[in-house]
Write an enzyme that holds these catalytic residues in place. Sequence first.
Site, PDB file in Angstrom:
ATOM      1  N   LYS A 181      13.781 -75.143  51.846  1.00 59.65           N
ATOM      2  CA  LYS A 181      14.680 -74.672  50.795  1.00 59.65           C
ATOM      3  C   LYS A 181      14.730 -73.149  50.804  1.00 59.65           C
ATOM      4  CE  LYS A 181      12.310 -76.994  47.787  1.00 59.65           C
ATOM      5  NZ  LYS A 181      11.781 -77.727  46.605  1.00 59.65           N
ATOM      6  N   THR A 212      16.871 -72.877  35.557  1.00 62.51           N
ATOM      7  CA  THR A 212      16.742 -73.662  36.781  1.00 62.51           C
ATOM      8  C   THR A 212      15.429 -74.442  36.839  1.00 62.51           C
ATOM      9  OG1 THR A 212      15.807 -71.721  37.891  1.00 62.51           O
ATOM     10  CG2 THR A 212      18.192 -72.086  38.111  1.00 62.51           C
ATOM     11  N   GLY A 214      12.928 -77.237  37.111  1.00 62.52           N
ATOM     12  CA  GLY A 214      13.008 -78.614  37.585  1.00 62.52           C
ATOM     13  C   GLY A 214      13.839 -78.819  38.841  1.00 62.52           C
ATOM     14  N   THR A 215      14.306 -77.751  39.470  1.00 59.87           N
ATOM     15  CA  THR A 215      15.180 -77.925  40.638  1.00 59.87           C
ATOM     16  C   THR A 215      14.474 -78.650  41.785  1.00 59.87           C
ATOM     17  OG1 THR A 215      14.606 -75.664  41.304  1.00 59.87           O
ATOM     18  CG2 THR A 215      16.707 -75.979  40.189  1.00 59.87           C
ATOM     19  N   GLY A 216      13.227 -78.264  42.071  1.00 56.89           N
ATOM     20  CA  GLY A 216      12.521 -78.885  43.193  1.00 56.89           C
ATOM     21  C   GLY A 216      12.263 -80.357  42.973  1.00 56.89           C
ATOM     22  N   CYS A 217      11.800 -80.704  41.786  1.00 60.34           N
ATOM     23  CA  CYS A 217      11.560 -82.110  41.449  1.00 60.34           C
ATOM     24  C   CYS A 217      12.865 -82.904  41.534  1.00 60.34           C
ATOM     25  CB  CYS A 217      11.005 -82.227  40.027  1.00 60.34           C
ATOM     26  SG  CYS A 217       9.542 -81.234  39.701  1.00 60.34           S
TER      27      CYS A 217
END
Length: 268
Positions: A181, A212, A214-217
């Site tokens: 990412k 933003t 929580g984007t990775g989860c």
Amino acid sequence: MTDSTPPRTPPRVLTVAGSDSGGGAGIQADLKTMLALGVHGMSVIAAVTAQNSLGVQGYWELPPEAVRAQLESVLGDIGAQAVKTGMLASPALVEVVAEVLAAYRAPVVVDPVGVSKHGDTLLAPEAVETLRSRLLPVATVVTPNLWEVEQLTSVKVEDESGLRRAADAILELGPAWALIKGGHLPGEPVDLLTDGTAEHRFRAERHDNRHTHGTGCTLASAVASHLAQGDDVPTAVGKAKEYVTGAIARGFPLGDGIGPVDHAWRWR
């Protein structure tokens, strides 16, 4: 006239992660994503955090036997078409999860969570090697951000040209695919997906929105959801990127700090 067609069971996805009391990341974000994408989400809670928009005030791991019992309970009865892992906190928890998933036939998406959006550590330093040696070889897809790439491989990426070098270093640890990412790089956001042979780059508009959390989860759960529905890895990642980009664009303020992405953006 009543429809007598029996209800169809949707694809099932299991998340193994930490609970976010603020509702923006972790287990809560995973289950919201799964619901939004049409799969049945199930959860194994590995840790509990005291967390809000300002940061993580503390976390407490569950005993390894409690995590194993949850895994065996769900997989032994209900089953899953895909599994996503997130915050696992300690070497003992990584060991348990890796052992169980190595014996289970379903795609595994590993989000190697090391630090929160606010910079709070969520993985004990001594657990990094266990994650490298035990869990990553089980993974179908690993989804590290650039900080996690450096934590796992010591490879530091400073521009888009370094993404492939980072991906190759992750692939050496054993997963089938690496999704690097690159959202923290300057310029247009780009993520790189590769299995060492095929290479896919996913570009998206950069949204001027600080909310933003929580984007990775959310991205990892979206990938797992689409894999459970039968998509191949590049297709699943492409659909997941589209979903998370929309969620980031509509992230909203919550509390006094960083708000979450909007998991329900397609419904509003």
